[in-house]
Design a protein around this motif. Structure first.
Motif, PDB file in Angstrom:
ATOM      1  N   GLU A 155       0.801  -1.220   0.000  1.00  0.00           N
ATOM      2  CA  GLU A 155       0.000   0.000   0.000  1.00  0.00           C
ATOM      3  C   GLU A 155       0.833   1.269   0.000  1.00  0.00           C
ATOM      4  O   GLU A 155       0.390   2.315  -0.449  1.00  0.00           O
ATOM      5  CB  GLU A 155      -0.938  -0.001   1.216  1.00  0.00           C
ATOM      6  CG  GLU A 155      -1.948  -1.136   1.217  1.00  0.00           C
ATOM      7  CD  GLU A 155      -2.914  -1.065   0.041  1.00  0.00           C
ATOM      8  OE1 GLU A 155      -3.112   0.041  -0.487  1.00  0.00           O
ATOM      9  OE2 GLU A 155      -3.459  -2.117  -0.345  1.00  0.00           O
ATOM     10  N   ASP A 156       2.066   1.193   0.532  1.00  0.00           N
ATOM     11  CA  ASP A 156       2.891   2.393   0.662  1.00  0.00           C
ATOM     12  C   ASP A 156       3.854   2.549  -0.508  1.00  0.00           C
ATOM     13  O   ASP A 156       4.898   3.184  -0.391  1.00  0.00           O
ATOM     14  CB  ASP A 156       3.665   2.357   1.976  1.00  0.00           C
ATOM     15  CG  ASP A 156       4.566   1.123   2.081  1.00  0.00           C
ATOM     16  OD1 ASP A 156       4.391   0.206   1.256  1.00  0.00           O
ATOM     17  OD2 ASP A 156       5.437   1.088   2.980  1.00  0.00           O
ATOM     18  N   ILE A 157       3.510   1.968  -1.644  1.00  0.00           N
ATOM     19  CA  ILE A 157       4.420   1.988  -2.799  1.00  0.00           C
ATOM     20  C   ILE A 157       4.431   3.339  -3.502  1.00  0.00           C
ATOM     21  O   ILE A 157       5.327   3.647  -4.271  1.00  0.00           O
ATOM     22  CB  ILE A 157       4.039   0.855  -3.777  1.00  0.00           C
ATOM     23  CG1 ILE A 157       5.226   0.541  -4.699  1.00  0.00           C
ATOM     24  CG2 ILE A 157       2.790   1.208  -4.567  1.00  0.00           C
ATOM     25  CD1 ILE A 157       5.028  -0.714  -5.517  1.00  0.00           C
ATOM     26  N   GLY A 158       3.422   4.165  -3.239  1.00  0.00           N
ATOM     27  CA  GLY A 158       3.401   5.507  -3.817  1.00  0.00           C
ATOM     28  C   GLY A 158       2.803   5.538  -5.210  1.00  0.00           C
ATOM     29  O   GLY A 158       2.357   4.526  -5.746  1.00  0.00           O
ATOM     30  N   PRO A 159       2.781   6.730  -5.823  1.00  0.00           N
ATOM     31  CA  PRO A 159       2.200   6.872  -7.170  1.00  0.00           C
ATOM     32  C   PRO A 159       3.019   6.131  -8.213  1.00  0.00           C
ATOM     33  O   PRO A 159       4.212   5.868  -8.026  1.00  0.00           O
ATOM     34  CB  PRO A 159       2.234   8.384  -7.403  1.00  0.00           C
ATOM     35  CG  PRO A 159       3.330   8.887  -6.520  1.00  0.00           C
ATOM     36  CD  PRO A 159       3.310   8.004  -5.305  1.00  0.00           C
ATOM     37  N   ASN A 160       2.357   5.801  -9.312  1.00  0.00           N
ATOM     38  CA  ASN A 160       3.002   5.046 -10.383  1.00  0.00           C
ATOM     39  C   ASN A 160       4.030   5.933 -11.088  1.00  0.00           C
ATOM     40  O   ASN A 160       3.667   6.936 -11.701  1.00  0.00           O
ATOM     41  CB  ASN A 160       1.943   4.572 -11.384  1.00  0.00           C
ATOM     42  CG  ASN A 160       2.498   3.556 -12.364  1.00  0.00           C
ATOM     43  OD1 ASN A 160       3.674   3.549 -12.663  1.00  0.00           O
ATOM     44  ND2 ASN A 160       1.641   2.697 -12.868  1.00  0.00           N
ATOM     45  N   PRO A 161       5.328   5.598 -11.056  1.00  0.00           N
ATOM     46  CA  PRO A 161       6.346   6.462 -11.668  1.00  0.00           C
ATOM     47  C   PRO A 161       6.320   6.447 -13.191  1.00  0.00           C
ATOM     48  O   PRO A 161       6.952   7.286 -13.828  1.00  0.00           O
ATOM     49  CB  PRO A 161       7.657   5.865 -11.142  1.00  0.00           C
ATOM     50  CG  PRO A 161       7.353   4.416 -10.951  1.00  0.00           C
ATOM     51  CD  PRO A 161       5.922   4.382 -10.474  1.00  0.00           C
ATOM     52  N   ALA A 162       5.602   5.496 -13.784  1.00  0.00           N
ATOM     53  CA  ALA A 162       5.541   5.415 -15.243  1.00  0.00           C
ATOM     54  C   ALA A 162       4.355   6.184 -15.818  1.00  0.00           C
ATOM     55  O   ALA A 162       4.261   6.359 -17.036  1.00  0.00           O
ATOM     56  CB  ALA A 162       5.454   3.950 -15.681  1.00  0.00           C
ATOM     57  N   ALA A 163       3.469   6.666 -14.948  1.00  0.00           N
ATOM     58  CA  ALA A 163       2.205   7.239 -15.407  1.00  0.00           C
ATOM     59  C   ALA A 163       2.392   8.470 -16.283  1.00  0.00           C
ATOM     60  O   ALA A 163       1.658   8.669 -17.251  1.00  0.00           O
ATOM     61  CB  ALA A 163       1.315   7.567 -14.208  1.00  0.00           C
ATOM     62  N   GLU A 164       3.364   9.306 -15.940  1.00  0.00           N
ATOM     63  CA  GLU A 164       3.535  10.557 -16.675  1.00  0.00           C
ATOM     64  C   GLU A 164       4.817  10.591 -17.497  1.00  0.00           C
ATOM     65  O   GLU A 164       5.298  11.658 -17.874  1.00  0.00           O
ATOM     66  CB  GLU A 164       3.490  11.739 -15.703  1.00  0.00           C
ATOM     67  CG  GLU A 164       2.137  11.893 -15.020  1.00  0.00           C
ATOM     68  CD  GLU A 164       2.034  13.168 -14.204  1.00  0.00           C
ATOM     69  OE1 GLU A 164       2.897  14.054 -14.374  1.00  0.00           O
ATOM     70  OE2 GLU A 164       1.096  13.277 -13.409  1.00  0.00           O
ATOM     71  N   VAL A 165       5.376   9.435 -17.775  1.00  0.00           N
ATOM     72  CA  VAL A 165       6.548   9.351 -18.657  1.00  0.00           C
ATOM     73  C   VAL A 165       6.053   9.270 -20.092  1.00  0.00           C
ATOM     74  O   VAL A 165       5.347   8.330 -20.464  1.00  0.00           O
ATOM     75  CB  VAL A 165       7.425   8.131 -18.313  1.00  0.00           C
ATOM     76  CG1 VAL A 165       8.581   8.010 -19.296  1.00  0.00           C
ATOM     77  CG2 VAL A 165       7.961   8.254 -16.891  1.00  0.00           C
ATOM     78  N   ALA A 166       6.381  10.249 -20.892  1.00  0.00           N
ATOM     79  CA  ALA A 166       5.839  10.342 -22.246  1.00  0.00           C
ATOM     80  C   ALA A 166       6.379   9.240 -23.145  1.00  0.00           C
ATOM     81  O   ALA A 166       7.506   8.772 -22.983  1.00  0.00           O
ATOM     82  CB  ALA A 166       6.184  11.706 -22.849  1.00  0.00           C
ATOM     83  N   THR A 167       5.543   8.837 -24.104  1.00  0.00           N
ATOM     84  CA  THR A 167       5.984   7.867 -25.097  1.00  0.00           C
ATOM     85  C   THR A 167       6.856   8.566 -26.133  1.00  0.00           C
ATOM     86  O   THR A 167       6.716   9.766 -26.379  1.00  0.00           O
ATOM     87  CB  THR A 167       4.787   7.218 -25.805  1.00  0.00           C
ATOM     88  OG1 THR A 167       3.997   8.239 -26.452  1.00  0.00           O
ATOM     89  CG2 THR A 167       3.905   6.467 -24.815  1.00  0.00           C
ATOM     90  N   ILE A 168       7.760   7.829 -26.736  1.00  0.00           N
ATOM     91  CA  ILE A 168       8.620   8.405 -27.772  1.00  0.00           C
ATOM     92  C   ILE A 168       8.387   7.759 -29.132  1.00  0.00           C
ATOM     93  O   ILE A 168       8.916   8.202 -30.135  1.00  0.00           O
ATOM     94  CB  ILE A 168      10.110   8.314 -27.387  1.00  0.00           C
ATOM     95  CG1 ILE A 168      10.528   6.877 -27.072  1.00  0.00           C
ATOM     96  CG2 ILE A 168      10.402   9.196 -26.213  1.00  0.00           C
ATOM     97  CD1 ILE A 168      11.998   6.722 -26.740  1.00  0.00           C
ATOM     98  N   HIS A 169       7.588   6.676 -29.154  1.00  0.00           N
ATOM     99  CA  HIS A 169       7.225   6.045 -30.428  1.00  0.00           C
ATOM    100  C   HIS A 169       5.945   6.718 -30.901  1.00  0.00           C
ATOM    101  O   HIS A 169       4.862   6.421 -30.419  1.00  0.00           O
ATOM    102  CB  HIS A 169       7.006   4.548 -30.232  1.00  0.00           C
ATOM    103  CG  HIS A 169       6.703   3.806 -31.504  1.00  0.00           C
ATOM    104  ND1 HIS A 169       7.591   3.733 -32.548  1.00  0.00           N
ATOM    105  CD2 HIS A 169       5.603   3.107 -31.894  1.00  0.00           C
ATOM    106  CE1 HIS A 169       7.065   3.013 -33.524  1.00  0.00           C
ATOM    107  NE2 HIS A 169       5.862   2.631 -33.152  1.00  0.00           N
ATOM    108  N   LYS A 170       6.060   7.658 -31.812  1.00  0.00           N
ATOM    109  CA  LYS A 170       4.952   8.536 -32.156  1.00  0.00           C
ATOM    110  C   LYS A 170       3.856   7.865 -32.964  1.00  0.00           C
ATOM    111  O   LYS A 170       2.686   8.086 -32.755  1.00  0.00           O
ATOM    112  CB  LYS A 170       5.477   9.755 -32.929  1.00  0.00           C
ATOM    113  CG  LYS A 170       6.460  10.587 -32.124  1.00  0.00           C
ATOM    114  CD  LYS A 170       5.841  11.090 -30.833  1.00  0.00           C
ATOM    115  CE  LYS A 170       6.807  11.948 -30.039  1.00  0.00           C
ATOM    116  NZ  LYS A 170       6.258  12.380 -28.745  1.00  0.00           N
ATOM    117  N   GLU A 171       4.218   7.060 -33.917  1.00  0.00           N
ATOM    118  CA  GLU A 171       3.190   6.440 -34.748  1.00  0.00           C
ATOM    119  C   GLU A 171       3.677   5.102 -35.272  1.00  0.00           C
ATOM    120  O   GLU A 171       4.869   4.855 -35.383  1.00  0.00           O
ATOM    121  CB  GLU A 171       2.812   7.347 -35.927  1.00  0.00           C
ATOM    122  CG  GLU A 171       3.972   7.681 -36.848  1.00  0.00           C
ATOM    123  CD  GLU A 171       3.576   8.626 -37.964  1.00  0.00           C
ATOM    124  OE1 GLU A 171       4.095   8.444 -39.085  1.00  0.00           O
ATOM    125  OE2 GLU A 171       2.773   9.528 -37.729  1.00  0.00           O
TER     126      GLU A 171
END
Length: 349
Positions: A155-171
């Motif tokens: 429960e104390d793992i905190g917010p997801n660190p990947a949630a706001e990491v932008a993608t770089i593969h555009k299309e």
């Protein structure tokens, strides 16, 4: 200055007052990244194993598996208990495993709770030369984090660190259709395995994962039966005369139409690597087995096959891609007709 509750680990401020972390053993100091870094526990455990192996064994529970909370531990739990993992098809598991193996080989002993957004962004940037792989790796970190929080009681793992990491593969870029010059080189190649791989890929239009699973019993001399691994679709493919002639001339020695150098069936990834490397050697970098599937679809459309006929052979579940082949073929026909009209209008001028 906060104290780190890890054996041999200490923190010392530098001349600017910034905290610097070290592994201190027998009056020697070995630098460590900050505890918030995804690699902190990995590097700490590596130094522990090198300089204090007895303490390392005690920390690892004398070989009883990874420590609770580490990435290795979460991955083990994910594969054993996740409903999502249980539903994955073998081909999808193979892809997921490549991402997991990459993460575990570098960060497996790090506590998952120590992964930060900055650290995940660094992991992504280390793979920036392969954008789709980079994005898939970030996505995998997010999946593991969510699973750990929802199903492992962390429960104390905190917010997801990947949630706001932008993608770089555009299309998404579709695999390029093979040109006839490249096809001709594979038809003339002396390597029998490469030649054998080429013909079923081109003249059945099936995915690499389905071609490697084709067995002699699936071919009755007139057609090949396939249950596509990706979709579970049953496909009955009349054998093209060129493929039939190739199979007749070269024969089928083993259980599978394609046999590796070890005498068993190819792995789909090994087949792709072999063909992509050979394409590059021929001077056609960037071409892959999937380009032959697109070539088959285009050839069917240019021959006048309907959308339903293309779907029946290639196994598409929707008509979107088949419609694209037909539309492209019609554009070629219309362009040729238009050019003939243009040329005819200038006769005598």
């Amino acid at each position: 200055m906060g104290k780190i509750e890890l054996k041999y680990c200490c923190v010392i401020p530098d001349r600017y007052g910034k905290a610097r972390y070290y592994f201190r053993f027998r009056k020697k100091y070995y630098p460590l990244p900050a505890p918030t870094s995804p690699t902190f526990m990995e590097e700490y455990n590596a130094l522990l194993a090198e300089h204090a192996p007895r303490a390392s064994i005690m920390r690892q529970g004398e070989g009883n598996g990874p420590l609770e909370g580490t990435l290795d531990w979460v991955v083990d739990k994910y594969k054993a208990e996740s409903a999502q993992w249980a539903k994955l098809k073998p081909t999808s598991r193979e892809i997921y495993n490549r991402r997991l193996d990459y993460l575990q080989s570098r960060y497996g002993r790090a506590d998952l709770a120590t992964f930060t957004e900055k650290g995940v962004r660094r992991i992504r940037n280390n793979l920036k030369d392969r954008p789709s792989v980079a994005d898939a790796t970030v996505d995998m970190i997010g999946r593991l984090r969510l699973f750990a929080k929802e199903h492992l009681g962390i429960e104390d793992i905190g917010p997801n660190p990947a949630a706001e990491v932008a993608t770089i593969h555009k299309e998404h870029e579709s695999a390029p259709v093979w040109p006839e010059d490249l096809c001709a080189k594979f038809e003339a190649i002396e390597n029998p395995r490469l030649r054998r791989a080429y013909y079923p890929l081109r003249y059945t239009g099936q995915r690499r994962s389905d071609v490697v699973m084709m067995e002699r019993k699936h071919f009755d001399g007139t057609a090949i039966e396939v249950v596509q691994e990706k979709t579970g679709t049953y496909v009955w493919i009349p054998c093209h005369r060129i493929l039939r002639a190739h199979l007749s001339a070269d024969g089928i020695d083993g259980r599978y139409l394609l046999t590796s150098s070890r005498g068993d069936r190819f792995r789909a990834t090994s087949l792709t690597t072999m063909i992509c490397n050979q394409c590059a050697d021929f001077g056609f970098p960037g071409y892959s087995p999937h380009g032959l599937r697109h070539l088959a679809g285009a050839a069917l459309a240019e021959a006048g096959a309907t959308i339903d006929q293309i779907m029946s052979i290639l196994g598409h579940l929707t008509d979107d891609e088949a419609r694209g082949y037909v539309q492209q073929a019609r554009r070629k026909i219309m362009a040729a007709d238009g050019m003939r009209l243009w040329e005819a209008s200038q006769n005598g001028r």
